[in-house]
Scaffold this motif. Structure first.
Motif, PDB file in Angstrom:
ATOM      1  N   LYS B 162       0.858  -1.139   0.091  1.00 51.07           N
ATOM      2  CA  LYS B 162       0.101   0.109   0.089  1.00 51.07           C
ATOM      3  C   LYS B 162       0.901   1.273  -0.086  1.00 51.07           C
ATOM      4  CE  LYS B 162      -2.300   1.119   3.737  1.00 51.07           C
ATOM      5  NZ  LYS B 162      -3.174   1.301   4.700  1.00 51.07           N
ATOM      6  N   THR B 163       1.766   1.187   0.672  1.00 52.69           N
ATOM      7  CA  THR B 163       2.797   2.414   1.006  1.00 52.69           C
ATOM      8  C   THR B 163       3.458   2.723  -0.214  1.00 52.69           C
ATOM      9  OG1 THR B 163       3.163   1.873   3.241  1.00 52.69           O
ATOM     10  CG2 THR B 163       4.534   3.555   2.526  1.00 52.69           C
ATOM     11  N   ASN B 166       1.071   3.880  -2.871  1.00 52.03           N
ATOM     12  CA  ASN B 166       0.576   5.204  -2.857  1.00 52.03           C
ATOM     13  C   ASN B 166       1.786   6.380  -2.887  1.00 52.03           C
ATOM     14  OD1 ASN B 166      -1.821   4.866  -1.600  1.00 52.03           O
ATOM     15  ND2 ASN B 166      -1.426   4.791   0.461  1.00 52.03           N
ATOM     16  N   GLN B 167       2.733   5.801  -3.046  1.00 52.96           N
ATOM     17  CA  GLN B 167       3.963   6.668  -3.543  1.00 52.96           C
ATOM     18  C   GLN B 167       4.314   6.862  -5.135  1.00 52.96           C
ATOM     19  OE1 GLN B 167       7.466   5.270  -1.437  1.00 52.96           O
ATOM     20  NE2 GLN B 167       6.279   5.281   0.310  1.00 52.96           N
ATOM     21  N   LEU B 466       6.805  -0.730   6.582  1.00 57.76           N
ATOM     22  CA  LEU B 466       7.062   0.868   6.190  1.00 57.76           C
ATOM     23  C   LEU B 466       8.568   0.847   5.768  1.00 57.76           C
ATOM     24  CD1 LEU B 466       4.517   2.450   8.536  1.00 57.76           C
ATOM     25  CD2 LEU B 466       4.236   2.254   6.076  1.00 57.76           C
ATOM     26  N   ALA B 469       9.462  -0.603   2.744  1.00 57.99           N
ATOM     27  CA  ALA B 469       9.018   0.112   1.838  1.00 57.99           C
ATOM     28  C   ALA B 469       9.961   1.582   1.481  1.00 57.99           C
ATOM     29  CB  ALA B 469       7.569   0.573   1.866  1.00 57.99           C
ATOM     30  N   SER B 470      10.675   1.868   2.614  1.00 56.71           N
ATOM     31  CA  SER B 470      11.278   2.853   2.559  1.00 56.71           C
ATOM     32  C   SER B 470      12.712   2.493   1.448  1.00 56.71           C
ATOM     33  CB  SER B 470      11.812   3.325   3.878  1.00 56.71           C
ATOM     34  OG  SER B 470      12.755   4.544   3.779  1.00 56.71           O
ATOM     35  N   GLY B 473      11.676   1.563  -2.115  1.00 60.19           N
ATOM     36  CA  GLY B 473      11.178   3.036  -2.522  1.00 60.19           C
ATOM     37  C   GLY B 473      12.536   3.753  -3.147  1.00 60.19           C
ATOM     38  N   ILE B 474      13.652   3.794  -2.406  1.00 62.17           N
ATOM     39  CA  ILE B 474      14.693   4.781  -2.845  1.00 62.17           C
ATOM     40  C   ILE B 474      15.237   4.645  -4.139  1.00 62.17           C
ATOM     41  CG2 ILE B 474      17.019   5.403  -2.005  1.00 62.17           C
ATOM     42  CD1 ILE B 474      16.207   4.798   0.825  1.00 62.17           C
ATOM     43  N   SER B 477      12.512   5.576  -6.753  1.00 65.02           N
ATOM     44  CA  SER B 477      12.249   6.944  -7.125  1.00 65.02           C
ATOM     45  C   SER B 477      13.551   7.826  -7.452  1.00 65.02           C
ATOM     46  CB  SER B 477      11.980   7.620  -5.511  1.00 65.02           C
ATOM     47  OG  SER B 477      12.715   7.081  -4.653  1.00 65.02           O
TER      48      SER B 477
ATOM     49  N   ARG C  24      15.960   9.460  -1.608  1.00 63.57           N
ATOM     50  CA  ARG C  24      14.785   9.596  -2.582  1.00 63.57           C
ATOM     51  C   ARG C  24      14.842  10.774  -3.319  1.00 63.57           C
ATOM     52  NH1 ARG C  24       9.860   6.973  -1.587  1.00 63.57           N
ATOM     53  NH2 ARG C  24      10.226   5.468  -0.179  1.00 63.57           N
ATOM     54  N   ALA C 418       9.306   6.531   4.890  1.00 67.94           N
ATOM     55  CA  ALA C 418       8.348   5.831   3.954  1.00 67.94           C
ATOM     56  C   ALA C 418       6.932   6.690   4.152  1.00 67.94           C
ATOM     57  CB  ALA C 418       8.199   4.508   3.898  1.00 67.94           C
ATOM     58  N   GLU C 422       4.824   8.998   1.729  1.00 70.40           N
ATOM     59  CA  GLU C 422       3.616   8.780   1.487  1.00 70.40           C
ATOM     60  C   GLU C 422       2.574   9.778   1.465  1.00 70.40           C
ATOM     61  OE1 GLU C 422       2.312   5.205   3.348  1.00 70.40           O
ATOM     62  OE2 GLU C 422       0.269   4.939   2.516  1.00 70.40           O
TER      63      GLU C 422
END
Lengths: 380, 562, 429
Positions: B162-163, B166-167, B466, B469-470, B473-474, B477, C24, C418, C422
């Motif tokens: 989800k996280t 959402n990003q 979370l 996900a961080s 996500g890095i 992104s 990021r 995160a 978000e």
């Protein structure tokens, strides 16, 4: 009160069995058979009979050392008091020292028709009143005088000194001829019926004098009035210990001390210290005397050790061991020990007289010390 | 490498008195000037200060330097600074050499100026020897696929998916069961909110299922994952058919299962000996018979031979369930037999106290003499030695509940093989660093969370999800990853295909394809293990070439002064 | 709507959150109240259960954070005002003067040795060492910049004379900075509980009764004794050490909660003592041994079996002191043998509660977020939103929202990063 209720009332169910109480307890240190933790656990685990029959519950000095330290805030002192009341109902009681004479006296005082002559000690040089704003509650001192003279304790000196001090600062205190014992020992040994009678009698008598402020020289009387009477009777007068009263007077500049070249140490009575949090006023008064050196014992203030026994019950060789340890600590600090409680004076003086003697420590009452520092000591 | 004159510049730092106080810096400068290929040497009060950096840049231009050496403090803090200074002056940053004369010399020989000065000279000489052989390097940039795969649809997987979605990233959520929710589906009510477990989970499940960026693959099995960070090729099996997609990063959230206490305390032998999970189900289905007396036993199978660890959550599960039974039947006698209660933190300690207040009793047993469960007529009988009270207790009871640890399941073991990420001694997935990289694998681009990592409660799983996900996500992104040019190269002529290096590589950067070594440069961290392993010397590491290191070592013993 | 982020607190959690956000491509302002980042982790010697040197694994992260192009590190600074909403917060930051130009100072330390007044307790070394009026917060401080203690400074000017960089400015003024951010992450950590109120344990009265954080500095190679376990009374190595758990925690008179890390750090500290001095006898007094993290139980088992650490289940009643030897004496109810015992040791280490950091209430007021009853930050939902504060756009991670160890703090920090990303993405959409 059932044991289950006692557990609920004292929140003993929060006990984590960490043992801090027993590790703190002065009795457990000398008497391996006694453990506050195991006493509480008996109640928690349903060993009701064993608990009530256990002589240990009468050994507790209710000194509050464990209560203050308990991380779960279990009120062990209260727990013991309730358990004793319950044990008494079941027919158990502690071993009363002095042949039960003191508890008999207390019970007799529950009788409203009792006629006493309590003022025989008031000599001509002492000024007292029948009615007035300030009342001095003497407590059991006249009885102690009779019982403990043989161990060198003249308890009435405390009463005389207190009146002298008050006279010097211009107060003629009310002293009641028919005052009752405060009932402290009945309360702590579970005789709540007689305690209630005494409480009501005393409050009625004080009301009759019109007093607005009652001064105590005995910490047990003070605590009993302050914390325990209120469950039974309403009071509309102020309560104060002589040390607090004097500390205030020093601030007002109403006390002149002469000089006393002496090193002393101070025994915090459990009732005055841990029970009521009065640590500083007696120290302030003592330190105000010129020339006096107040040297603290290893255990003082919050960490102070009890004088070894309470409520004239289960005074035994373990009590004596505690008392002797305490006297050794006192001796290491100074030759003279000041206490603000007549019972500490009696118990510690008694230990001094035991078969295996220890280094002499002079034991003096707080009011007596103050009176002599004010130059009032030598009067009869 | 282009054959060109080597022109080295040496900059020796006083570092205030840190170096200058115990090293004769001017003497070292004089010495350096006479070393082979050195065309310039100078000293600076602080080479890292603005004037020091300007001096380097000017010298590069003025003396046409093509190698720069700074002898000062530690590369840990200062190498990036000096490297970028060289780049600003047009010099490839891999032609910079760092010599540490502070931590390695002046600080440890503070009272011996002569010795420290001699050692500094040697260190500088070694630096010159290596710098002479340095080569320029180009760093590799890898494009990253803008999507992630989350394996496991429990609360951790759901949260992570989800996280990330959402990003703005595409997420593939893979679950082997037909429905999402994982272990929480089987629980009754959750502490501390008292919410129904499944009810509380529904909004999250709905959010994931309805999310335009998330593709949920339930009843799916992971068949194969190839590639590396930024470019993983994934193959799933759905109803026997293969599904293929490409993702940039992967999150492992495969969960755990309850240990089955076969042979413990009459489990499997007596009907009324059950596990906490079975109790949850009875409570959930309203099937729990009125129990006037319940005994719970903690650490069944844990903190011992079968499972060496403490499973973290079982004490609070037991306490919570005991309280729920008390709510149904306030007169129930409940005993929890434990070997230390794990009520860590603020809320748990409070709950533990609340349980005591409600009359739940706790008995500490010793692992040496554990409780014993037998049948006494119709009733169960639990005998336990109360360690703190010193007596044997006999508890007649209607129900015995065993608190058993969470353990890894077969599915997790297979995922570990498939992704080539390690399991620890406890069989749970093993993170890159226990302290500082708790949700990363040593393999770039793969992350972990939830009970796949070890026993955890809901909030802990969510936090980990979370965090994963961080991490995942890095690279997404940024859109690319840059690889330091210190990876290994192979001389295929010399390679005999023995495969020793493949086994030794801790990062799965090497692969043997048809007897030929393939290097996945993106995964190589430049540790050099393979180079040392290779029996034929076919491997060579960029920027740490054998000849560079050997000449550096040789120069200690062969002082060459021009 | 802006997507810059403010991180409050430069301990390991704040550093990690900043690095993740900056990675990021987001701009980060990291505000730290103290003159260096690093937080409590920088003060620890080694970490459990791996035995990693704490500062050695943290220092690279401190440097990575400080030198990151997307991170603006503001040390010796405090957040004084926050207005606006998620996506659009205006934040006032007070940069307190350190009386040194951070740009000019090279951290050489010449001024430190020039200061003639070396008699102030060094904060980082838990007052076990003295520092001067001008000092570097600690050896590995980031930024490595000196700072003047103006409260005690007599302005003799020695430091100014010796500083070649001309960095010292004794008349520096406080500076107020306003920034504009979309989200805020709070990671302001914890403080160690002061045990002097627990009179029966004698902290402050007996020299050889110290706290765990003091012990960490004593046993640390870069600490005030160079890692020699010199006990305070006579600077000699004790023969035995007792660690006492739950001092001020799991205690309704002080802090009712379990501080969560003390059982393990005591275990580690006992192992360290044994590693330094093989004949050392170690005792750990505990109530419940809480070894619930990954590899923790195994670590405790090793401490027992390989390092001969003796675990005693008891909360001691009292500590006294042998007047001759200055050895602390522990009086306790050994609850397993049910005997009251006396144990004389060379040193007592009190594993004190870890409490919300000083000023947390003021910070919460500035941020407009709620605290829970233990004065940690309250979280929005204890199950599914464990990192959201009571206010949208403000996230809380690490010890400031409840007891936790380093990996959990790092996990939460990454998680908060995160969540911040978000929240910003959702607001932007």
């Amino acid at each position: 009160m059932s044991l289950e209720n006692i557990v609920n009332e004292t929140k003993a169910y929060y006990c984590l069995e960490c043992g801090k109480c027993t590790g703190s307890c002065p009795i457990s240190r000398v008497n391996k058979g006694y453990s506050p933790r195991l006493t509480v656990e008996k109640a928690l685990l349903g060993f009701d009979k064993e608990l009530l029959a256990d002589g240990g519950i009468w050994s507790c000095m209710t000194c509050n050392l464990c209560k203050d330290r308990c991380p779960s805030n279990v009120d062990y002192t209260k727990f013991i008091r309730y358990a004793r009341a319950e044990a008494l109902k079941t027919g158990y009681t502690g071993n009363c020292t002095h042949g039960g004479v003191l508890s008999s006296l207390m019970r007799i005082m529950g009788n409203p028709n009792l006629k006493q002559d309590r003022l025989g000690w008031v000599s001509d040089n002492l000024k007292i009143s029948e009615k007035g704003d300030i009342l001095y509650f003497t407590g059991c001192l006249p009885y102690f005088e009779t019982l403990f003279k043989d161990i060198g304790v003249n308890s009435l000196d405390i009463a005389r000194s207190t009146v002298k001090i008050l006279n010097r600062i211009g107060i003629k205190p009310v002293v009641m001829p028919d005052e009752r014992c405060c009932g402290h020992d009945l309360f702590w040994t579970g005789d709540l019926e007689n305690f209630e009678k005494i409480a009501k009698l005393n409050v009625g008598l004080i009301r009759g004098t019109g007093a607005k402020k009652v001064i105590f020289s005995c910490p047990e009387c003070y605590r009993t009035f302050k914390q325990d009477y209120s469950e039974y009777v309403d009071m509309d007068f102020e309560l104060v210990h002589i040390s607090e009263f004097l500390a205030e007077k020093i601030d007002e500049g109403k006390i002149d001390f002469g000089s006393l070249e002496e090193d002393v140490t101070y025994q915090d009575p459990c009732r005055l210290g841990r029970h009521l949090g009065v640590y500083d006023p007696p120290r302030k008064v003592i330190s105000s005397i010129q020339g006096i050196g107040l040297i603290e014992m290893e255990h003082s203030r919050e960490r102070s050790i009890c004088c070894g026994t309470s409520t004239w019950t289960n005074c035994d060789r373990f009590s004596e061991q505690i008392q002797k340890e305490r006297l050794k600590e006192a001796k290491a600090a100074a030759d003279t020990l000041i206490t603000a409680c007549p019972k500490c004076q009696i118990h510690l003086s008694c230990a001094m007289k035991s078969k295996t003697p220890i280094d002499e420590v002079k034991i003096k009452d707080f009011s007596v010390l103050v009176a002599s520092a004010m130059g009032l000591g030598d009067d009869p | 490498m282009e054959e060109k004159e080597i022109r080295i510049g040496v900059f020796i730092c006083h570092c205030g008195t840190n170096i200058g106080g115990s090293v004769d810096v001017p003497a070292v400068v004089e010495y350096a000037k006479h070393l082979p290929n050195v065309v310039h040497a100078e000293r600076n009060l602080y080479t890292c200060a603005d004037d020091g950096l300007t001096a380097i840049k000017n010298a590069i231009k003025q003396h046409k330097l093509n190698r720069v050496i700074v002898a000062s403090c530690t590369p840990r803090t200062h190498e990036p600074l000096f490297r970028s200074t060289c780049e600003e002056a047009g010099l490839n940053k891999y032609l910079f050499e760092f010599v540490n004369i502070r931590e390695h010399c002046s600080w440890v020989h503070m009272k011996d100026t002569e010795g420290a000065t001699e050692k500094t000279k040697e260190l500088v000489r070694m630096g010159v020897a290596r710098a002479t052989l340095l080569e320029p390097q180009e760093e590799m940039k890898i494009d990253v696929e803008q999507s992630a795969m989350v394996i496991g649809g429990g609360i951790a997987g759901i949260t992570a998916a989800k996280t990330l979605a959402n990003q703005g990233f595409d997420v593939y959520l893979v679950e082997k069961e037909a429905v999402l929710g994982g272990m929480l589906r089987n629980l009754y009510r959750l502490f501390p909110t008292g919410e129904d477990s499944l009810d509380s989970l529904q909004p999250s499940i709905a959010a994931v299922e309805g999310h335009e960026k998330i593709k949920v693959f339930s009843s799916c099995e992971l068949k194969e994952v190839k590639g590396y960070i930024g470019n993983f090729d994934v193959t799933l099996l759905r109803e026997g058919k293969e599904v293929n997609f490409k993702v940039g990063t992967i999150i492992v959230a495969t969960g755990a299962m309850e240990f089955e206490p076969k042979g413990h305390y009459g489990y499997g032998k007596y009907d009324h000996v059950i596990t906490q999970m079975q109790l949850e189900k009875l409570l959930k289905d309203g099937q729990l018979k009125k129990s006037d007396s319940v005994v719970m036993i903690q650490c069944v199978g844990a903190k011992g031979e079968e499972v060496s660890y403490c499973s973290r959550i079982c004490c609070m599960v037991a306490i919570k369930n005991a309280m729920l039974i008390k709510e149904i039947n306030p007169d129930a006698d409940i005993h929890i037999l434990h070997n230390d209660i794990q009520a860590y933190g603020a809320e748990y300690e409070e709950l533990y106290n609340k349980a005591r207040e409600m009359g739940i009793r706790f008995i500490k047993y010793t692992p040496e003499s554990p409780p014993c469960v037998t049948m006494d007529g119709e009733k169960l009988k639990v005998e336990v030695y109360n360690e703190l009270f010193g007596e044997q207790f006999m508890l007649g009871t209607d129900l015995v509940v065993l608190s058993t640890p969470l353990v890894q399941h077969q599915g997790g073991v297979e995922i570990s093989k498939l992704l080539r990420v390690p399991l620890g001694k406890d069989k749970f997935f093993f993170e890159a660093h226990v302290k500082l990289r708790p949700v990363d694998f040593a393999t770039d681009g793969i992350f972990l969370c939830g009970t796949a990592h070890g026993p955890a409660e809901v909030a802990e799983s969510v936090s980990q999800a979370l965090a994963a996900a961080s991490g995942a996500g890095i690279p997404l992104s940024r859109g690319f990853v840059q690889i330091e040019a210190i990876s290994v190269k192979v001389d295929l002529e010399a390679c005999i295909g023995c495969g020793f290096c493949v086994e030794m590589c801790p990062y799965q950067a090497l692969d043997m394809v048809d007897g030929k070594l393939e290097i996945i440069e993106a995964l190589c961290k430049g540790c050099g293990t393979c180079v040392a392993t290779c029996p034929t010397g076919a491997l060579e590491q960029r920027h740490y070439q054998n000849n560079q290191i050997i000449s550096q070592i040789k120069s200690i013993f062969h002082p060459v002064i021009e | 709507m802006v997507d810059d982020v403010l991180v409050i607190g430069g301990g390991v959690a704040g550093i990690q959150a900043s690095i993740d956000l900056a990675g990021r491509g987001l701009k980060v302002y990291l505000v730290e109240r103290f003159p260096s980042i690093g937080g409590k982790m920088a003060q620890l010697d080694k970490t459990f259960p791996t035995g990693d040197c704490s500062i050695c694994i943290l220092a690279p992260k401190m440097m990575e954070c400080f030198s990151h192009e997307n991170i603006d590190v503001l040390t010796h600074a405090e957040v004084k005002g926050v207005s606006g909403n998620a996506g659009d917060f205006r934040v006032k930051i007070l940069k307190k003067p350190r009386y040194v130009d951070e740009e000019k100072c090279t951290g050489c330390g010449d001024c430190v040795s020039a200061c003639p007044y070396i008699n102030l307790p060094d904060e980082f070394d838990m007052a076990l060492r003295s520092r001067g009026n001008i000092f570097i917060p600690f050896l590995q401080a980031v930024p490595r910049v000196v700072m003047v203690d103006r409260e005690h400074c007599v302005k003799c000017g020695n430091c100014q004379v010796i500083c070649d960089a001309g960095a010292i400015d004794l008349y520096q003024k406080p500076e107020e900075i306003e920034i504009h951010v979309g989200a805020i992450i709070v990671a302001c950590g914890f403080d160690s509980f002061d045990p002097s109120g627990i009179k029966e344990y004698g902290y402050g009265r007996y020299k050889n009764v110290i706290t765990a954080l003091e012990y960490e500095r004593l046993v640390c190679a870069s600490g005030p004794t160079g890692g020699h376990l010199d006990r305070p009374s006579d600077k000699k190595t004790p023969n035995s050490i007792a660690f006492i758990q739950c001092v001020g925690s799991r205690d309704v008179n002080h802090n009712p909660y379990c501080s969560s890390v003390c059982c393990m750090h005591a275990t580690k500290e006992a192992i360290l003592a044994k590693e330094h001095y093989p004949s050392m006898e170690n005792y750990i007094f505990y109530t419940d041994m809480r070894a619930f993290g990954k590899g923790f139980q195994e670590y405790v088992d090793r401490a027992k079996n390989e390092y001969e650490v003796r675990y005693i289940r008891s909360k001691p009643g009292e500590i006294t002191e042998d007047k001759e030897t200055k050895n602390p004496v522990i009086w306790y109810d050994d609850t397993v043998t049910r005997q009251v015992k006396r144990l004389e040791v060379g040193l007592v280490v009190l594993c004190t509660a870890l409490v919300p950091s000083k000023g947390i209430k003021e910070l919460a007021d500035v941020l407009g977020v709620e605290l829970d009853k233990n004065r940690f930050f309250k979280i929005a939902d204890p199950l599914y939103a464990p990192l959201d504060s009571s206010r949208e756009g403000i996230l809380v991670c690490g010890y400031c929202q409840g007891p936790k160890d380093i990996p959990e703090a790092v996990t939460q920090a990454k998680g908060a990063a995160a969540r911040a990303a978000e929240v910003l993405a959702c607001l932007g959409a």
